[in-house]
Design an enzyme around this catalytic site. Structure first.
Site, PDB file in Angstrom:
ATOM      1  N   LYS A  22      52.071  97.662  21.791  1.00 33.44           N
ATOM      2  CA  LYS A  22      50.714  98.050  22.197  1.00 33.44           C
ATOM      3  C   LYS A  22      49.717  97.771  21.085  1.00 33.44           C
ATOM      4  O   LYS A  22      48.644  97.199  21.316  1.00 33.44           O
ATOM      5  CB  LYS A  22      50.678  99.528  22.558  1.00 33.44           C
ATOM      6  CG  LYS A  22      49.259 100.116  22.683  1.00 33.44           C
ATOM      7  CD  LYS A  22      49.285 101.619  22.711  1.00 33.44           C
ATOM      8  CE  LYS A  22      47.878 102.211  22.742  1.00 33.44           C
ATOM      9  NZ  LYS A  22      47.158 102.028  21.462  1.00 33.44           N
ATOM     10  N   ASN A  23      50.040  98.193  19.859  1.00 35.76           N
ATOM     11  CA  ASN A  23      49.079  98.088  18.774  1.00 35.76           C
ATOM     12  C   ASN A  23      48.847  96.644  18.330  1.00 35.76           C
ATOM     13  O   ASN A  23      47.889  96.373  17.599  1.00 35.76           O
ATOM     14  CB  ASN A  23      49.528  98.941  17.586  1.00 35.76           C
ATOM     15  CG  ASN A  23      49.395 100.424  17.869  1.00 35.76           C
ATOM     16  OD1 ASN A  23      48.624 100.829  18.748  1.00 35.76           O
ATOM     17  ND2 ASN A  23      50.155 101.248  17.165  1.00 35.76           N
ATOM     18  N   ARG A  92      40.390 102.880  22.215  1.00 34.34           N
ATOM     19  CA  ARG A  92      39.975 102.802  20.821  1.00 34.34           C
ATOM     20  C   ARG A  92      39.845 101.355  20.346  1.00 34.34           C
ATOM     21  O   ARG A  92      38.925 101.015  19.596  1.00 34.34           O
ATOM     22  CB  ARG A  92      40.996 103.552  19.954  1.00 34.34           C
ATOM     23  CG  ARG A  92      40.683 103.570  18.463  1.00 34.34           C
ATOM     24  CD  ARG A  92      39.497 104.428  18.158  1.00 34.34           C
ATOM     25  NE  ARG A  92      39.116 104.367  16.760  1.00 34.34           N
ATOM     26  CZ  ARG A  92      38.002 104.902  16.272  1.00 34.34           C
ATOM     27  NH1 ARG A  92      37.173 105.526  17.054  1.00 34.34           N
ATOM     28  NH2 ARG A  92      37.716 104.813  14.996  1.00 34.34           N
ATOM     29  N   CYS A 116      42.214 108.123  22.003  1.00 29.54           N
ATOM     30  CA  CYS A 116      42.711 109.488  21.802  1.00 29.54           C
ATOM     31  C   CYS A 116      41.878 110.225  20.764  1.00 29.54           C
ATOM     32  O   CYS A 116      41.428 109.646  19.772  1.00 29.54           O
ATOM     33  CB  CYS A 116      44.172 109.449  21.338  1.00 29.54           C
ATOM     34  SG  CYS A 116      45.313 108.741  22.532  1.00 29.54           S
ATOM     35  N   ARG A 121      37.735 109.140  13.078  1.00 38.46           N
ATOM     36  CA  ARG A 121      38.299 107.823  12.799  1.00 38.46           C
ATOM     37  C   ARG A 121      37.131 106.843  12.688  1.00 38.46           C
ATOM     38  O   ARG A 121      36.886 106.043  13.567  1.00 38.46           O
ATOM     39  CB  ARG A 121      39.262 107.395  13.916  1.00 38.46           C
ATOM     40  CG  ARG A 121      40.503 108.272  13.985  1.00 38.46           C
ATOM     41  CD  ARG A 121      41.563 107.654  14.880  1.00 38.46           C
ATOM     42  NE  ARG A 121      41.234 107.770  16.290  1.00 38.46           N
ATOM     43  CZ  ARG A 121      41.946 107.208  17.262  1.00 38.46           C
ATOM     44  NH1 ARG A 121      42.997 106.478  16.972  1.00 38.46           N
ATOM     45  NH2 ARG A 121      41.602 107.374  18.527  1.00 38.46           N
ATOM     46  N   ASP A 306      52.163 107.553  14.066  1.00 36.62           N
ATOM     47  CA  ASP A 306      52.391 107.503  15.508  1.00 36.62           C
ATOM     48  C   ASP A 306      53.768 108.017  15.910  1.00 36.62           C
ATOM     49  O   ASP A 306      54.018 108.239  17.097  1.00 36.62           O
ATOM     50  CB  ASP A 306      52.231 106.071  16.020  1.00 36.62           C
ATOM     51  CG  ASP A 306      50.774 105.680  16.226  1.00 36.62           C
ATOM     52  OD1 ASP A 306      49.897 106.539  16.012  1.00 36.62           O
ATOM     53  OD2 ASP A 306      50.516 104.528  16.606  1.00 36.62           O
ATOM     54  N   ILE A 328      47.572 110.817   7.515  1.00 34.01           N
ATOM     55  CA  ILE A 328      46.687 109.832   8.138  1.00 34.01           C
ATOM     56  C   ILE A 328      45.685 110.535   9.040  1.00 34.01           C
ATOM     57  O   ILE A 328      44.473 110.354   8.921  1.00 34.01           O
ATOM     58  CB  ILE A 328      47.490 108.799   8.949  1.00 34.01           C
ATOM     59  CG1 ILE A 328      48.660 108.247   8.113  1.00 34.01           C
ATOM     60  CG2 ILE A 328      46.574 107.678   9.440  1.00 34.01           C
ATOM     61  CD1 ILE A 328      48.261 107.509   6.882  1.00 34.01           C
ATOM     62  N   ARG A 398      48.780 104.837  28.812  1.00 31.24           N
ATOM     63  CA  ARG A 398      48.053 103.914  27.934  1.00 31.24           C
ATOM     64  C   ARG A 398      48.991 103.140  27.026  1.00 31.24           C
ATOM     65  O   ARG A 398      48.658 102.037  26.578  1.00 31.24           O
ATOM     66  CB  ARG A 398      47.058 104.672  27.041  1.00 31.24           C
ATOM     67  CG  ARG A 398      45.771 105.090  27.714  1.00 31.24           C
ATOM     68  CD  ARG A 398      44.803 105.657  26.666  1.00 31.24           C
ATOM     69  NE  ARG A 398      44.631 104.707  25.574  1.00 31.24           N
ATOM     70  CZ  ARG A 398      44.647 105.028  24.288  1.00 31.24           C
ATOM     71  NH1 ARG A 398      44.812 106.284  23.915  1.00 31.24           N
ATOM     72  NH2 ARG A 398      44.482 104.100  23.375  1.00 31.24           N
TER      73      ARG A 398
END
Length: 419
Positions: A22-23, A92, A116, A121, A306, A328, A398
């Site tokens: 996903k990222n 995002r 989210c 951020r 994550d 983080i 998502r």
């Protein structure tokens, strides 16, 4: 209104294949705007973030064809049009359009990003980099405008004040078409950055050092089409591995790159989890007594933020006490109250999560407050006795491709229900 209903207590067994990252894909798709021909992505996950990105690309004029896990995008018809706030605000990663549109058209008008709620951020590092390359920033209602006033982006030397995956990727995308050399110092090192750099290089970019803390980009005038395989999703892999350790009776997690999960695997080994690591898979045995551990997240190659939520239910079946400190996203604790609702001895104290184990979880109505919190609740629901109903499942969809089908294949009693 959708919800996930789980009747817990059914052990998992069999094999589950990890989907594309996903990222990575949420950055790869916007980066394709820079190409002057068709780009094909293989291994694209079936997640709602991808659906949103496809909608946005089509609204901009791209031609998109999707068949299974293959996505073909022709960006030649993309036009410089303002991006609608509603679509952009749903995810995002919309900020990657800043870099790609700025590099192609010299300007970008994009709605402010959503996603989210994990606390602040800010995108100031992105803007700092764009400004250093010659862009000016202004705000128009709920949108942001970046523009070079007719001048091309200029390569420059950029130092990231803090390690940021998003800012590193966005700068890399924009710099690919800038004039001259751009050097990014204190760059993030995540595998997803290497994946995006690989796509851009396959399109004709000149990027060196991705995966290290210094990345050098020699700007080029044009980028061409290519075909690219998306890397496996290390967060999805870690989620299924934690799930298998928590309630599995022998689960093979395939399409895994072990080197992307070393910190996570090391922590599981410290707990006493028995696994067999193979070339592209990890087999997780049925577990006996596990030892409690404490976890501290940090930028890659440290323990991924994550994965701190998905591992939490597994910690609840260990012996002893421990804590989780997320360096983080300090506010990434919303799953704690929901797990406590299921009977977990867990709380937030002085900014960190503290737990006492073992726990006996009971099914309950709970709410996913973000993507990875939702994954934690799915694992907890599978572990719990009785029925668990999870609402706000849009967060889960998502980022986890075909999660209901994958878990059903493993033997879970789980359904996605539409009220």
């Amino acid at each position: 209104m959708k919800k996930i209903v789980i009747n817990g207590g059914h052990p998992l067994k069999g094999e589950v294949a990890v989907s594309g990252a996903k990222n990575s894909v949420v950055a790869l798709i916007p980066a394709i705007i820079l190409a002057e021909d068709v780009v094909i992505l293989d291994g694209v996950p079936a997640i709602s973030d991808v659906d949103s990105l496809i909608d946005i690309m089509e609204l901009m004029g791209a031609k998109v064809e999707r068949e299974g896990e293959t996505l073909a995008i022709d960006p030649r018809g993309v036009q410089d049009v303002p991006m609608p706030y509603g679509k952009i605000n749903s995810l995002r990663a919309s900020y990657y359009f800043y870099g790609s549109l700025l590099a192609r058209f010299g300007q970008a008008v994009v709605g402010l990003p959503g996603g989210c709620d994990l606390g602040p951020r800010p995108i100031d590092l992105h803007l700092k980099a764009f400004e250093a390359m010659g862009a000016k920033v202004s705000y128009q209602g709920e949108s942001m405008r970046l523009a070079t006033d007719g001048n091309p982006l200029k390569g420059t030397h950029i130092y990231m004040d803090t390690v940021s995956v998003g800012a590193t990727i966005n700068t890399m995308i924009a710099a690919s078409r800038a004039q001259g050399r751009t050097v990014i110092e204190n760059a993030a090192r995540e595998p997803e950055i290497i994946d995006v750099a690989t796509l851009l290089n396959n399109m004709g970019a000149h990027i060196r050092g991705a995966g290290t803390d210094i990345i050098t980009i020699e700007g080029v005038e044009r980028l061409h089409g290519t075909r690219h395989q998306v890397i496996p999703d290390r967060i999805e892999a870690g989620t299924y591995i934690a799930m298998a350790a928590a309630i599995g009776e022998g689960v093979k997690v395939s399409n895994v790159l072990y080197e992307h999960l070393e910190s996570f695997i090391s922590k599981l080994e410290e707990m006493g989890v028995r696994m067999t690591v193979e070339e592209d898979s990890i087999f997780v045995e049925k577990q006996d007594q596990l030892k409690s551990v404490s976890i501290k997240t940090s930028p890659y190659p440290g323990f991924a933020t994550d994965l701190q939520q998905p591992i939490t239910p597994l910690l609840l079946r260990t012996q002893g006490r421990g804590n989780i400190r997320d360096t983080i996203y300090e506010k990434r604790v919303n799953h704690v109250a929901e797990l406590a609702r299921m009977g977990a001895k867990i709380s937030v104290l002085s900014g960190q999560i503290v737990y006492e184990a073992p726990n006996s979880l009971s099914g309950a109505p709970v709410k996913a407050t973000d993507l990875r919190a939702g994954a934690a609740l799915v694992i907890a629901g599978l572990m719990a006795e009785g029925r668990t109903e999870i609402t706000n499942v849009e967060f889960i969809l998502r980022g986890y491709s075909n999660i209901i089908e994958k878990l059903t294949e493993l033997g879970a009693d789980i359904q996605l229900i539409e009220d």
